[in-house]
Design a protein around this motif. Structure first.
Motif, short mmCIF file in Angstrom:
data_model
loop_
_atom_site.label_atom_id
_atom_site.label_comp_id
_atom_site.label_asym_id
_atom_site.label_seq_id
_atom_site.Cartn_x
_atom_site.Cartn_y
_atom_site.Cartn_z
N ASN A 9 -7.65 23.03 34.52
CA ASN A 9 -7.32 21.88 35.37
C ASN A 9 -8.26 21.72 36.57
O ASN A 9 -7.84 21.69 37.71
CB ASN A 9 -5.86 22.02 35.86
CG ASN A 9 -5.33 20.72 36.46
OD1 ASN A 9 -5.75 19.64 36.07
ND2 ASN A 9 -4.46 20.83 37.43
N THR A 58 -9.32 20.12 26.05
CA THR A 58 -7.91 20.09 25.62
C THR A 58 -7.17 19.00 26.39
O THR A 58 -6.33 18.30 25.84
CB THR A 58 -7.25 21.47 25.88
OG1 THR A 58 -8.10 22.48 25.33
CG2 THR A 58 -5.88 21.56 25.25
N GLU A 59 -7.49 18.90 27.68
CA GLU A 59 -6.93 17.85 28.54
C GLU A 59 -7.99 17.42 29.53
O GLU A 59 -8.95 18.14 29.77
CB GLU A 59 -5.71 18.39 29.34
CG GLU A 59 -4.47 18.63 28.54
CD GLU A 59 -3.43 19.40 29.37
OE1 GLU A 59 -3.28 19.09 30.56
OE2 GLU A 59 -2.83 20.33 28.82
#
Length: 359
Positions: free
Chosen positions: A32, A67-68
């Motif tokens: 993140n 993935t994100e």
């Protein structure tokens, strides 16, 4: 040669997760992270092995799928583009040159695939060869070049495509120490000349310090701090950053009071009045970060200590000093004109308040 096309890179909430142990658990290589890189900026991703820096670079290049999160290049989202459709070029650690092609043809390879006309191609290749200082070597093959020359060919081959962003994956780690220092100066000089955005991956802190406008320090998949080399060195955000960049001493203290960007900090029996702009409160414990070159040794000072090692290093005398509750490293520069302290000698140490940082 001006490269006006350089582009900024914006990374938003980027995550890369790997499934391990037969699908029973996950490992977040990148966790993140959000980063903004301006057009024309030289930014280095720095951190120990396994911190996520190379995975981040490979996601920007398109070799790894996030993935994100989202990646923007020049304002356009590029998540779904294949590597060849992204406006980036990569300089690899292994150079990745074609052994059967001479230097000219190695550099011209990408332009030929783009079906560029012969005259324009020839001009571009010759301009780049001059820029990277390989004049007269056009007809040589990779195995006839030194490591540093091969690295220049790899750089030229990436630059000739005039990408919006140039990516470097530890490009100097195969070179010997002296050549590395020379080549990093050359890379920075060329990057400034063409004005290209550069994202550089390394675990070598001196490389990061000498090349970068800003350094992004990564650890275990997260960004610990983003800042200029000076900010990272003098005002590290965390103990990890302080320890990773250069050598740092840590002294434990307790905050007695905070007022007007100053803190009274108690270390043993000594109270220090030091600059402080952090978020800690009165009564909290803290760590004072003190660089080895900031320590002054004398017959009087703030803290009493004992020399437990004294080593002549040429440019400086390297001391290890035992205080009551900590051991400090000290580098006393230009020892030829200084008093040299020997092992087991009692000394006092002091430092200027502007040379300390509190975390």
């Amino acid at each position: 040669m001006e490269m006006q096309r350089s582009k900024g890179v914006n990374i938003k909430n980027l995550t890369r997760t790997y499934i391990i142990h037969g699908g029973n658990s996950e490992f977040k290589a990148v966790d993140n992270i959000s980063i903004d890189i301006k057009a024309g900026e030289f930014v280095t991703l720095l951190g120990p092995s396994g911190c996520g820096k190379t995975t981040t670079l490979r996601m920007i290049a398109g070799f790894e799928i996030p993935t994100e999160g989202e990646i923007f290049l020049g304002g356009d989202k590029i998540n779904n583009l294949t590597p060849d459709k992204r406006d980036t070029a990569m300089v690899f650690q292994s150079y990745a040159l074609f052994p059967h092609l001479n230097i000219y043809d190695n550099i011209a390879y990408g332009l030929r695939i783009k079906k560029m006309n012969k005259e324009e191609l020839d001009k571009k290749v010759k301009d780049i060869i001059e820029l990277v200082g390989l004049n007269g070597m056009e007809q040589r093959y990779p195995n006839q070049l030194s490591g540093g020359q091969q690295q220049r060919v790899a750089l030229a081959r990436a630059l000739v495509m005039e990408p919006g962003v140039l990516l470097f994956d530890e490009p100097l780690s195969n070179l010997d120490a002296k050549l590395r220092v020379y080549m990093r100066t050359e890379i920075r000089k060329i990057q400034k000349k063409v004005g290209i955005t550069a994202i550089y991956v390394t675990h070598d802190q001196s490389e990061a310090m000498s090349l970068s406008d800003r350094i992004i320090i990564m650890n275990k998949g997260i960004v610990e701090q983003v800042g200029t080399p000076k900010e990272i060195y003098y005002t590290p955000a965390t103990q990890f950053v302080a320890d990773f960049i250069g050598t740092a001493n840590f002294i434990d203290g307790n905050i007695i009071s905070i007022k007007d960007n100053k803190a009274v900090i108690k270390v043993g029996d000594v109270e220090l009045n030091l600059p402080y702009k952090g978020t800690k409160k009165e009564g909290d414990s803290c760590k004072i970060v003190l660089r080895p070159e900031a320590i002054q040794i004398d017959k009087k000072g703030l803290f009493k200590g004992k020399i437990i090692a004294s080593t002549f290093m040429g440019a400086f005398q390297d001391y290890t000093i035992q205080l009551e509750n900590s051991v400090l490293k000290c580098e006393d520069f230009n020892p030829q004109i200084k008093k040299i302290y020997e092992e087991d000698q009692e000394v006092f140490i002091s430092f200027h308040e502007d040379n300390v940082h509190i975390i």
